[in-house]
Design an enzyme around this catalytic site. Sequence first.
Site, PDB file in Angstrom:
ATOM      1  N   ASP A 153      -6.200  63.564 -13.011  1.00 25.29           N
ATOM      2  CA  ASP A 153      -6.826  62.259 -13.475  1.00 25.29           C
ATOM      3  C   ASP A 153      -7.609  62.991 -13.854  1.00 25.29           C
ATOM      4  OD1 ASP A 153      -6.819  59.596 -14.747  1.00 25.29           O
ATOM      5  OD2 ASP A 153      -5.939  58.836 -13.159  1.00 25.29           O
ATOM      6  N   VAL A 154      -8.029  62.633 -15.152  1.00 21.64           N
ATOM      7  CA  VAL A 154     -10.147  63.322 -15.891  1.00 21.64           C
ATOM      8  C   VAL A 154      -9.556  61.834 -17.080  1.00 21.64           C
ATOM      9  CG1 VAL A 154     -10.032  65.380 -15.668  1.00 21.64           C
ATOM     10  CG2 VAL A 154      -8.344  65.192 -17.218  1.00 21.64           C
ATOM     11  N   LYS A 155      -9.068  61.651 -18.177  1.00 19.17           N
ATOM     12  CA  LYS A 155      -8.969  60.581 -18.938  1.00 19.17           C
ATOM     13  C   LYS A 155      -9.793  61.027 -19.876  1.00 19.17           C
ATOM     14  CE  LYS A 155      -7.556  56.506 -16.180  1.00 19.17           C
ATOM     15  NZ  LYS A 155      -7.227  57.973 -15.373  1.00 19.17           N
ATOM     16  N   ARG A 156      -9.808  62.593 -20.042  1.00 21.22           N
ATOM     17  CA  ARG A 156     -11.094  63.237 -21.324  1.00 21.22           C
ATOM     18  C   ARG A 156     -10.483  61.933 -22.798  1.00 21.22           C
ATOM     19  NH1 ARG A 156     -12.883  63.638 -16.650  1.00 21.22           N
ATOM     20  NH2 ARG A 156     -14.068  65.407 -16.051  1.00 21.22           N
TER      21      ARG A 156
END
Length: 304
Positions: free
Chosen positions: A96-99
């Site tokens: 879960d990095v939401k880049r």
Amino acid sequence: MPNKEFGARAFRLSQERGPVCAGIDPHGSQLLQWGLDDDLAGAERFAMTLTEAVAERCAFVKPQSAFFERFGSGGIALLERVIAESRRAGALVILDVKRGDIGSTMAAYAQAYLDPASPLAADAITVSPYLGTGSLQPAFDTAAAHGKGVFVLARTSNPEGKYLQMAKRRDGRSVAQSVIDEVNERNGDAEPMGSFGIVMGATIGACAAEGEARLRESTYGITHTTVSQRDSAHDLSQFNGPILVPGMGAQGGRPSDLPRVLGSATNFAIPSYSRQIAQPGPAAASIRTAVEALQEECRAAMGE
């Protein structure tokens, strides 16, 4: 030969182990609840205990990168261990990095998290489409080249998200629906499902019902409209990819919300729990018992 594509692997493993995704989030309050200090040593004890308890039993493990990054290089090294140990135990890791960026920067993010040559490589990542879904092409390309997955934020549970995500374009679709449609185009007729997924919050109906809000007219295709309960609808009837559903458990989402939010696409759901799984800790046996109960509840709600 088994299918190496993320979508096929995710579908198969979900059928075998159950649909629940176990979040591993070494948040300060969670560490304190376990009687640990909010430092790297505490995070290591928390993260590795959870990994040992869930990675052999859950199809999906989802570490939230930010809670590791806050400890600097030591935290990144710990994240690498969580990824490696989870994959060794047979779980698929959704990082879960939401880049979300453009050009070479997005390509570098993709290389860091999706290229097998990277020590941070996971099986899938979360990304943000709000520089345009097309800006995520390097992530889609890298994922496709290595049999990985990508989950694109479509409809999130936070109350502020609805003002952008449910705004209407000139073609009548919401911004969220346009993201859903653009992601789904990349899945085609893949079986049993494609590798490009979306993120749909479990509590979006509750957010939409909080009240109406006026949106200013925009020159970017968003019309002057209201956001209300009726605007929470979205069409997933043709969606052919995995759907990550955060907001389960402590944030208010329940297994019974899955068919309400996802409709006919419920069988593609990956319900994600973090605090509810960690709460029984630090005893690994108690964590495993909690996971088993959630698996059964979600299976029943999804009609499995």
